[in-house]
Design a protein around this motif. Sequence first.
Motif, PDB file in Angstrom:
ATOM      1  N   THR A 111       0.608  -4.803  10.106  1.00 20.82           N
ATOM      2  CA  THR A 111       1.060  -4.756   8.546  1.00 20.82           C
ATOM      3  C   THR A 111       1.676  -5.912   8.191  1.00 20.82           C
ATOM      4  O   THR A 111       1.485  -6.408   7.140  1.00 20.82           O
ATOM      5  N   SER A 150      -7.301   0.069  10.973  1.00 19.32           N
ATOM      6  CA  SER A 150      -6.588   1.418  10.236  1.00 19.32           C
ATOM      7  C   SER A 150      -5.296   1.261   9.828  1.00 19.32           C
ATOM      8  O   SER A 150      -4.909   1.635   8.819  1.00 19.32           O
ATOM      9  N   LEU A 153      -3.586  -1.021   5.904  1.00 16.39           N
ATOM     10  CA  LEU A 153      -3.688  -0.338   4.408  1.00 16.39           C
ATOM     11  C   LEU A 153      -2.326  -0.742   3.915  1.00 16.39           C
ATOM     12  O   LEU A 153      -2.678  -0.676   2.425  1.00 16.39           O
ATOM     13  N   ASN A 162      -7.836  -6.629   1.470  1.00 10.78           N
ATOM     14  CA  ASN A 162      -6.787  -6.418   0.596  1.00 10.78           C
ATOM     15  C   ASN A 162      -6.605  -7.556  -0.304  1.00 10.78           C
ATOM     16  O   ASN A 162      -6.356  -7.062  -1.700  1.00 10.78           O
ATOM     17  N   MET A 180      -0.350   3.214  -1.062  1.00  9.61           N
ATOM     18  CA  MET A 180      -1.114   3.293   0.292  1.00  9.61           C
ATOM     19  C   MET A 180      -0.050   3.970   1.293  1.00  9.61           C
ATOM     20  O   MET A 180      -0.536   4.254   2.211  1.00  9.61           O
ATOM     21  N   LEU A 184      -1.270   5.672   4.665  1.00 11.98           N
ATOM     22  CA  LEU A 184      -1.212   5.030   5.896  1.00 11.98           C
ATOM     23  C   LEU A 184      -0.372   6.143   6.924  1.00 11.98           C
ATOM     24  O   LEU A 184      -0.637   6.183   7.985  1.00 11.98           O
ATOM     25  N   LEU A 352     -11.382   0.086   0.198  1.00 10.01           N
ATOM     26  CA  LEU A 352     -10.500  -0.609   0.876  1.00 10.01           C
ATOM     27  C   LEU A 352     -10.340   0.354   2.349  1.00 10.01           C
ATOM     28  O   LEU A 352     -10.259  -0.223   3.320  1.00 10.01           O
ATOM     29  N   LEU A 353     -10.312   1.768   2.072  1.00 15.24           N
ATOM     30  CA  LEU A 353     -10.369   2.679   3.172  1.00 15.24           C
ATOM     31  C   LEU A 353     -11.411   2.376   4.131  1.00 15.24           C
ATOM     32  O   LEU A 353     -11.236   2.427   5.102  1.00 15.24           O
ATOM     33  N   ASN A 356     -11.387  -1.040   5.724  1.00 17.39           N
ATOM     34  CA  ASN A 356     -10.160  -1.281   6.871  1.00 17.39           C
ATOM     35  C   ASN A 356     -10.701  -0.159   7.891  1.00 17.39           C
ATOM     36  O   ASN A 356     -11.039  -0.551   9.006  1.00 17.39           O
ATOM     37  N   ALA A 403      -7.933  10.140   4.857  1.00 17.82           N
ATOM     38  CA  ALA A 403      -7.392   9.059   4.066  1.00 17.82           C
ATOM     39  C   ALA A 403      -7.666   9.260   2.578  1.00 17.82           C
ATOM     40  O   ALA A 403      -6.926   9.056   1.724  1.00 17.82           O
TER      41      ALA A 403
END
Length: 411
Positions: A111, A150, A153, A162, A180, A184, A352-353, A356, A403
Amino acid sequence: MPALDLVPAAALLALLVTAYLHPRGRVEAAVGLTAAAATLATGILGWADVRDTLEHLGPVVLFLVTILVVADVCGRAGLFTAAASRVRDAAHGRPVRLFTGVFLLAAAVTTVLSLDATVVLLTPVVVGVAVSTSTSYRPGAHACLRMANSASLLLPVSNLTNLLAMPHLDLTFGGFALTMAPVLAVVLVVEYVALRLLFRRDLAAPPGPVSEGEHPPLPVVPLLAVGLMLAGFAVGSPFGIEPFWFSGAAALALAWWGQRRGLLGARDAVAAAHPAFALFVLCLGIVVAALGTGFLGEWVADVLPTGTGFADLLLVAVLATLLANVLTNLSATLLLVPLLGSLGDTAVLAALLGLNIGSGLSYTGSLANLLWRRSMVRLGHPPPLRELHRVSLLVTPVSLVSAVAVLSLVV
């Protein structure tokens, strides 16, 4: 396929093969420039298209090279080793506690410092901690790999995908994170439970020896620099200030601090930035832009849905997953996201899901997957292909559907 489109298609194939082989920087840059030059020679892209592509990619590439320097100095300063030693001590030799701590640490590193830091810098430390406590390294190593994809996000800076999507979103840095965050949270629960089940035999082993003695101190300056950098991202986003200004400032400050401490020299800082790969990404953008104006872009545009209901968002996420595992998620982002503008923020976030989470489906989904494998080979623990896909094929679909379901409820 029109004959003219064969050139950028062949150029993309050459770039993907190069990315998988990961040769020396000079070779990587040479292949990238050759592929871009061949694509430009077709005339598919005008100079205005090239300029737009480079202007779009420029801030992202600058962020990439600066955040790599930040992560490298943090690693040299012992940040990952100190954090992992605290996880080890808190586990008291219990495999489940150690795995839980590693899982959360990998999610946090992804992150804050991006997924490359997790697979390249954290994974060797995690494997070393497991070996030192006589517990299986497999759960922790796979947690690093899963979280590298994963867990990327939450923040725009957690993954280049992203950042590439941000210009197509009507969201600030904080707005992206707030949207998000519930997604997440569910993904983390799903992935944690799934890994606990898949590696239950490893985690059922008796407790290993409990280490005694002092653990290395957390380096204060890198922690402070990273904290200020994150604050800068959040404060600067509403004013349109690109993240690379803050990561660049952090990189310069940490490089100077690291040099004063004898941790690295100027050449080390330049090497950490991987300039050849930065050039490679720019060339990749030109090739994918050419494909996007041709048959591949037309095919993707025809497949995309016209709404944003749950089934529509799931279709977008699945399509993004398929493209990521064929083209790598970086190429897939450059191709897919611009085509989703008319569907709004929700469709871009759904993509993006897939880009990623879905990129964890195979080695070809993300360059981070290949870097993780190389790290494991260097450590003397090459991961069996069967084991990787046993985990990915069972976890990725459940995580992705969960998700998308949450996203459809919160947006």
